[in-house]
Design an enzyme around this catalytic site. Structure first.
Site, mmCIF file in Angstrom:
data_model
loop_
_atom_site.group_PDB
_atom_site.id
_atom_site.type_symbol
_atom_site.label_atom_id
_atom_site.label_comp_id
_atom_site.label_asym_id
_atom_site.label_seq_id
_atom_site.Cartn_x
_atom_site.Cartn_y
_atom_site.Cartn_z
ATOM 1 N N HIS A 77 0.830 -1.213 0.000
ATOM 2 C CA HIS A 77 0.000 0.000 0.000
ATOM 3 C C HIS A 77 0.863 1.262 0.000
ATOM 4 C CE1 HIS A 77 -3.342 -2.711 1.235
ATOM 5 N NE2 HIS A 77 -2.387 -3.275 1.949
ATOM 6 N N SER B 260 14.946 20.844 -16.827
ATOM 7 C CA SER B 260 13.801 21.721 -17.031
ATOM 8 C C SER B 260 14.276 22.987 -17.737
ATOM 9 C CB SER B 260 13.181 22.068 -15.672
ATOM 10 O OG SER B 260 12.462 23.293 -15.757
ATOM 11 N N LYS C 4 16.436 21.378 -11.685
ATOM 12 C CA LYS C 4 15.705 20.117 -11.882
ATOM 13 C C LYS C 4 16.518 19.054 -12.608
ATOM 14 C CE LYS C 4 12.016 19.122 -11.070
ATOM 15 N NZ LYS C 4 10.781 19.372 -11.831
ATOM 16 N N GLU D 208 9.607 7.983 -16.877
ATOM 17 C CA GLU D 208 8.251 8.480 -17.171
ATOM 18 C C GLU D 208 7.811 8.034 -18.557
ATOM 19 O OE1 GLU D 208 8.122 12.749 -16.169
ATOM 20 O OE2 GLU D 208 9.724 12.259 -14.782
#
Ligand code: ARG
Length: 466
Positions: A157, A285, A291, A298
């Site tokens: 979980h 970024s 970043k 992804e």
């Protein structure tokens, strides 16, 4: 003048938009090698059945070889009217060897031809994907070998559950990808059924010997192809189950990659900090200079969408098609090529990203907390003779007490322990080591470093590493 394979009964030409809609050459040109392999076998079977002479046979083979080279070397010049790969090859063959090219299609239909081509292509694709999956497994096993003792939190979980080792986490994915490799292997067994010689739908009446075709196409350049004949001509030309099956296998691999990616996106965040991806597999970024984003992961997660979509596309195409061949079946190719290409590159990226990631054992250990040893405490009570259900309740009371006092489980004074179970003494504190906890999970399949190291050795042998 175009070299159309049909048209005698037509009074008017195909409309431009219809031609554009109908033509498949722009994507099925990838089948060139498969198509020519099938045609060379067909020419031999025609010669054996005395449907062409030995000289005609030689001419056809010579021409087909040349067309094959043109495709392989990227110098095939497409022409208007090259409706599909079968038309293009025959048209070019005609340019090269003249009218004898018109004998190649004797007794043959594009329906059996395209079904054969797709199977040949799929056999190669399944084998390539198996290799790519194996590369990824090897990268995961190498990380597991380095981290068979590296402690980290295991989650259920997405809540901290019990300590595990990072090596154990790596090997969980190796298991998933092994099932994927097996599935591709098993699908290949069904790919090896030869449709050629079944005609447009009803069978072959000119005496072309299908056993001869099978013998010729049992392998090409040492690559095994077909080992059995398709038994029903209607099914042979209409069947695309094998494409759907591979699309499922691709979707499943994509799903596994997506789960792996999701774990690594989380683990590479500042909040977790368990791993760092190499710069080469991250991007920055345009606005925020600090970043470093896990874009490789992804994209692996995101591209699973199209892999699942391609499977759904083909199942939807197939479900309403009456027997036997329908042009709907031409819609098998783009989804399959897309899934194959997407995975081929995705697996390469995943392999390199896994191979180059840096684990951060300090951050992993720092994320462990005493409460994750609550089950170990309950197990200890069980060893002292307390029924598990009761032990579970007693430890639950201790966890609550520790929360009330704002301390860890191991910092609760002995009298608190004695209050829930009078027979406890100082030795109970010995269970509070994370290394001890994982070492006790020493049954087969458990996270104990000994088990993980054993599994790493098994995988190294199985995957023929080093
Ligand atoms: N391009 C077609 C396909 O991919 C080849 C078979 C065409 N057959 C036909 N009867 N029109 O399915």
């Amino acid at each position: 003048m175009t070299h159309q394979l049909w048209g005698g009964r037509f009074a008017a030409p195909t409309a431009d938009d219809m031609r554009q809609y109908n033509d498949s050459f722009r994507f099925d040109r990838r089948l060139a090698h498969a198509d020519i392999t099938g045609s060379i076998a067909w020419a031999e079977a025609l010669a054996r059945a005395s449907l062409i002479t030995e000289d005609e046979y030689k001419l056809l083979i010579h021409g087909l070889d040349q067309v094959g080279h043109e495709f392989a070397e990227g110098r095939f010049a497409a022409q208007l009217g090259d409706e599909d790969i079968h038309t293009a090859v025959e048209r070019r063959l005609h340019d090269l060897v003249g009218n004898v090219a018109g004998k190649l299609h004797t007794g043959r239909s594009r329906n059996e031809q395209v079904a054969t081509d797709m199977r040949i292509f799929c056999i190669g694709a399944a084998s390539d994907l198996q290799e790519r999956v194996r590369d990824l497994q090897q990268a995961l096993v190498a990380q597991a070998g380095q981290h068979s003792e590296t402690l980290m939190p295991g989650y259920t979980h997405l809540q901290r559950a019990q300590p595990i080792t990072f090596g154990h986490w790596c090997l969980a994915y190796v298991e998933m990808f092994e099932r994927d490799r097996e599935r591709l292997e098993q699908a290949t067994v069904r790919l090896r059924s030869l449709p050629l010689g079944t005609g447009a739908l009803a069978g072959n009446s000119l005496g072309v010997d299908r056993d001869v075709l099978l013998r010729i196409l049992c392998d090409a350049e040492g690559v095994p192809f077909f080992d059995t004949l398709a038994h029903n001509s209607l099914d042979a030309v209409a069947d695309r189950d094998f494409v759907a099956e591979l699309l499922f296998d691709c979707a499943m691999i994509g799903t596994h990659l997506s789960r792996l990616a999701e774990d690594l996106v989380l683990y590479s965040s500042a909040e977790f900090g368990f791993i760092e991806l190499a710069d080469a597999y991250s991007t920055g970024s345009s606005l925020m200079p600090q970043k470093k984003n896990p874009d490789s992961m992804e994209l692996l997660r995101g591209k699973s969408g199209r892999l699942i979509g391609n499977l759904v596309t083909l199942l939807t195409v197939l479900k309403g098609t009456p027997l036997a061949y329908n042009k709907d079946l031409q819609e098998d190719k783009e989804p399959f090529f897309d899934s194959f290409d997407t995975l081929d590159l995705g697996l390469r990226v995943a392999t390199a990203a896994v191979a180059t990631l840096q684990a951060n054992p300090q951050r992993m250990v720092a994320a462990l907390d005493d409460a994750m040893l609550a089950t170990d405490l309950a197990d200890e009570l069980v060893r002292l003779g307390v029924p598990f259900r009761q032990a579970h309740g007693l430890v639950g009371q201790l966890v609550r007490r520790a929360l009330e006092l704002h301390v860890g489980l191991r910092d609760l004074p002995l009298e608190e322990y004695r209050q829930v179970y009078a027979d406890l003494d100082e030795t109970i504190y010995a269970i509070f080591t994370f290394a001890g906890s994982v070492a006790r999970k020493d049954s087969p399949g458990g996270t104990a470093p000994r088990q993980v190291a054993e599994q790493v050795r098994r995988w190294q042998a199985k995957l023929q590493m080093e």
